[in-house]
Structure formats: structure tokens, C-alpha cells
Design a protein around this motif. Sequence first.
Motif, PDB file in Angstrom:
ATOM      1  N   GLY A   1      57.348  51.308  97.107  1.00 24.20           N
ATOM      2  CA  GLY A   1      57.149  52.403  98.049  1.00 24.20           C
ATOM      3  C   GLY A   1      57.891  53.673  97.684  1.00 24.20           C
ATOM      4  N   VAL A   2      59.081  53.533  97.086  1.00 22.70           N
ATOM      5  CA  VAL A   2      59.869  54.738  96.768  1.00 22.70           C
ATOM      6  C   VAL A   2      59.461  55.359  95.439  1.00 22.70           C
ATOM      7  N   GLN A   3      58.745  54.605  94.611  1.00 23.74           N
ATOM      8  CA  GLN A   3      58.403  55.122  93.282  1.00 23.74           C
ATOM      9  C   GLN A   3      57.537  56.383  93.322  1.00 23.74           C
ATOM     10  N   PRO A   4      56.421  56.405  94.084  1.00 20.48           N
ATOM     11  CA  PRO A   4      55.604  57.626  94.099  1.00 20.48           C
ATOM     12  C   PRO A   4      56.332  58.863  94.611  1.00 20.48           C
ATOM     13  N   PRO A   5      57.048  58.791  95.760  1.00 18.85           N
ATOM     14  CA  PRO A   5      57.714  60.017  96.213  1.00 18.85           C
ATOM     15  C   PRO A   5      58.800  60.513  95.246  1.00 18.85           C
ATOM     16  N   ILE A   6      59.511  59.592  94.604  1.00 12.99           N
ATOM     17  CA  ILE A   6      60.519  60.022  93.630  1.00 12.99           C
ATOM     18  C   ILE A   6      59.842  60.710  92.448  1.00 12.99           C
ATOM     19  N   THR A   7      58.749  60.117  91.963  1.00 12.86           N
ATOM     20  CA  THR A   7      58.010  60.711  90.848  1.00 12.86           C
ATOM     21  C   THR A   7      57.489  62.091  91.211  1.00 12.86           C
ATOM     22  N   ILE A   8      56.894  62.202  92.393  1.00  9.31           N
ATOM     23  CA  ILE A   8      56.351  63.490  92.842  1.00  9.31           C
ATOM     24  C   ILE A   8      57.464  64.523  92.987  1.00  9.31           C
TER      25      ILE A   8
ATOM     26  N   GLY B   1      57.812  78.337  89.451  1.00 13.27           N
ATOM     27  CA  GLY B   1      57.656  78.811  90.812  1.00 13.27           C
ATOM     28  C   GLY B   1      56.443  78.251  91.509  1.00 13.27           C
ATOM     29  N   ARG B   2      55.822  77.246  90.916  1.00 10.13           N
ATOM     30  CA  ARG B   2      54.636  76.597  91.475  1.00 10.13           C
ATOM     31  C   ARG B   2      54.434  75.274  90.753  1.00 10.13           C
ATOM     32  N   VAL B   3      53.526  74.464  91.276  1.00  8.51           N
ATOM     33  CA  VAL B   3      53.160  73.212  90.612  1.00  8.51           C
ATOM     34  C   VAL B   3      51.870  73.457  89.844  1.00  8.51           C
ATOM     35  N   THR B   4      51.878  73.218  88.555  1.00  8.14           N
ATOM     36  CA  THR B   4      50.731  73.531  87.712  1.00  8.14           C
ATOM     37  C   THR B   4      49.623  72.486  87.852  1.00  8.14           C
ATOM     38  N   ARG B   5      48.414  72.875  87.472  1.00  7.81           N
ATOM     39  CA  ARG B   5      47.265  71.987  87.596  1.00  7.81           C
ATOM     40  C   ARG B   5      47.418  70.716  86.756  1.00  7.81           C
ATOM     41  N   PRO B   6      47.850  70.793  85.479  1.00 12.06           N
ATOM     42  CA  PRO B   6      48.022  69.546  84.721  1.00 12.06           C
ATOM     43  C   PRO B   6      48.985  68.569  85.388  1.00 12.06           C
ATOM     44  N   THR B   7      50.041  69.099  85.995  1.00 14.73           N
ATOM     45  CA  THR B   7      50.987  68.232  86.694  1.00 14.73           C
ATOM     46  C   THR B   7      50.310  67.535  87.867  1.00 14.73           C
ATOM     47  N   LEU B   8      49.521  68.263  88.627  1.00 15.78           N
ATOM     48  CA  LEU B   8      48.815  67.664  89.760  1.00 15.78           C
ATOM     49  C   LEU B   8      47.849  66.570  89.309  1.00 15.78           C
ATOM     50  N   VAL B   9      47.154  66.830  88.211  1.00 10.35           N
ATOM     51  CA  VAL B   9      46.206  65.832  87.691  1.00 10.35           C
ATOM     52  C   VAL B   9      46.947  64.575  87.249  1.00 10.35           C
ATOM     53  N   MET B  10      48.040  64.753  86.512  1.00 11.26           N
ATOM     54  CA  MET B  10      48.790  63.591  86.022  1.00 11.26           C
ATOM     55  C   MET B  10      49.462  62.834  87.160  1.00 11.26           C
ATOM     56  N   LEU B  11      49.942  63.555  88.156  1.00 10.80           N
ATOM     57  CA  LEU B  11      50.519  62.886  89.323  1.00 10.80           C
ATOM     58  C   LEU B  11      49.446  62.121  90.084  1.00 10.80           C
ATOM     59  N   GLY B  12      48.247  62.704  90.184  1.00  9.43           N
ATOM     60  CA  GLY B  12      47.148  62.012  90.839  1.00  9.43           C
ATOM     61  C   GLY B  12      46.822  60.702  90.145  1.00  9.43           C
ATOM     62  N   PHE B  13      46.826  60.730  88.816  1.00 10.17           N
ATOM     63  CA  PHE B  13      46.584  59.511  88.039  1.00 10.17           C
ATOM     64  C   PHE B  13      47.678  58.488  88.282  1.00 10.17           C
ATOM     65  N   SER B  14      48.935  58.921  88.216  1.00  8.30           N
ATOM     66  CA  SER B  14      50.067  58.010  88.371  1.00  8.30           C
ATOM     67  C   SER B  14      50.111  57.395  89.765  1.00  8.30           C
ATOM     68  N   VAL B  15      50.009  58.236  90.782  1.00  2.00           N
ATOM     69  CA  VAL B  15      50.060  57.733  92.159  1.00  2.00           C
ATOM     70  C   VAL B  15      48.819  56.906  92.470  1.00  2.00           C
ATOM     71  N   GLY B  16      47.676  57.313  91.924  1.00  2.00           N
ATOM     72  CA  GLY B  16      46.455  56.551  92.141  1.00  2.00           C
ATOM     73  C   GLY B  16      46.560  55.125  91.636  1.00  2.00           C
ATOM     74  N   LEU B  17      47.194  54.951  90.478  1.00  2.00           N
ATOM     75  CA  LEU B  17      47.380  53.597  89.951  1.00  2.00           C
ATOM     76  C   LEU B  17      48.318  52.778  90.832  1.00  2.00           C
ATOM     77  N   VAL B  18      49.322  53.415  91.397  1.00  2.00           N
ATOM     78  CA  VAL B  18      50.211  52.699  92.318  1.00  2.00           C
ATOM     79  C   VAL B  18      49.433  52.235  93.548  1.00  2.00           C
ATOM     80  N   VAL B  19      48.549  53.083  94.047  1.00  2.00           N
ATOM     81  CA  VAL B  19      47.737  52.718  95.211  1.00  2.00           C
ATOM     82  C   VAL B  19      46.825  51.537  94.873  1.00  2.00           C
TER      83      VAL B  19
END
Length: 220
Positions: free
Chosen positions: A172-179, A191-209
Amino acid sequence: MRAPESHVRANLLMGNIALGLLGFTLFAFALKAIAEPAVQARYTPIVVFHAGSMIAWLTLLASQSFLAARFKLAAHRATGRASIALVGAMLVSGGVISWRIGQELGRPEVTVVNLAAFATFIPLYFAAIHFARRRDIAAHRQAMLIATLALMTPAYARVVQVLGLPDPVAIGVQPPITILIACGYDWVLHGRVTRPTLVMLGFSVGLVVVMSAVLAVLFL
């Protein structure tokens, strides 16, 4: 040639994050070994080898960042190309250990969790290589960071266990720490979160789900 200040800042920050992850990992496993000395009986040669390979990976991530910060790019690239051998050692030893835990200790859920971590790490590792070849260095750094964070669940689990909390808390704590770490890194630099980061985070968190759903179906 002197590296641009933004390049130095980005790599120094990455190196310090890697050192923080290394320090936390060593602390977590030492804490578990001290709190529950019986676990030391499971420190077989392959477990020690895997631990060494993981420590080497975190050390490599830090050293690669500091090499890049000092603009020693030839050494950075050469070491990066050689890292595939270390990745292979990590994955093979980790896979064997995960399988043995599932078979010998009757905990197949641990096998699933570890395999999901590898399934996250491998594509992101190769994505990082792809980004480096395209000279998209910001995405390259983030891919390496998010890939490494995917491997941190066992360290989180040691602290969770010592605190007497249920093992799923570590998942449970892994995704929020990663994000938090990945987005924080982007925010400090851009000063912002870039699109590649959002895509890679989506992949990582999606696999956890997906992994959590598989665990729920198989073991609940």
C-alpha cells in the motif's frame, strides 16, 4: 567542457536520492535482522548474493549520477552499458529466491509481489536506455528512478514487519512513495510534472493495481 548548472543540479539531486534509498534499504534490513535474529538463518549464499547485487545497483545509480554531474560522460556511458550484467544478476537471483519463498515457506504471494516488481523494473530499465539514445536525458533519469523505486517494496516490508503491521501495508505504501519521490524530483527541477513521468508512473502504479487484484483473487 563545463556542464550546465541545470545538468549538474539534476544529477546531484538524483545521486542524493539514490544514496537515500541505499541508506534506507540498509537500515530496513538491518532493523529486521536485529529485531528478529531468526531471519538470519535464511541468509543463504544466493540471498547474500542478491542482497549484494541490489546494494550494487543502488550504489551504481548514485555513482552514475555523480559521474554525469561531473560531466564524465564517457565513464557514465561505459558503466551504463556494463550495468546489464548487474541487472541480470539481480533478476536471476531475485527470481530464484522468490520462487523458493513461495515453495519452501508456503508464501506464493511473496513470489507474485517480487515478480510484479521485476515486471515493472525491466521495461523501465530498457526505456531508460531508449531515452538515453534519443538524448532525452530528463526522461532517462526518471525511468531509472521509477524503475529503482519499484524494487523498494522488500525494504518497506521489513519496516512494516518490525512495526507489527500486516504485510499488505508494504504494498500500500509503495505507490504513494514512488509518486511522491518521482513527482517531487520533477517539480524541483521543472516546476511541474512532465508527461513522460506521468506515463511511467501510470505504468508502475497500474502494475501494482493489477498485482493487488491478482493477490486478492488468489489468496483472499
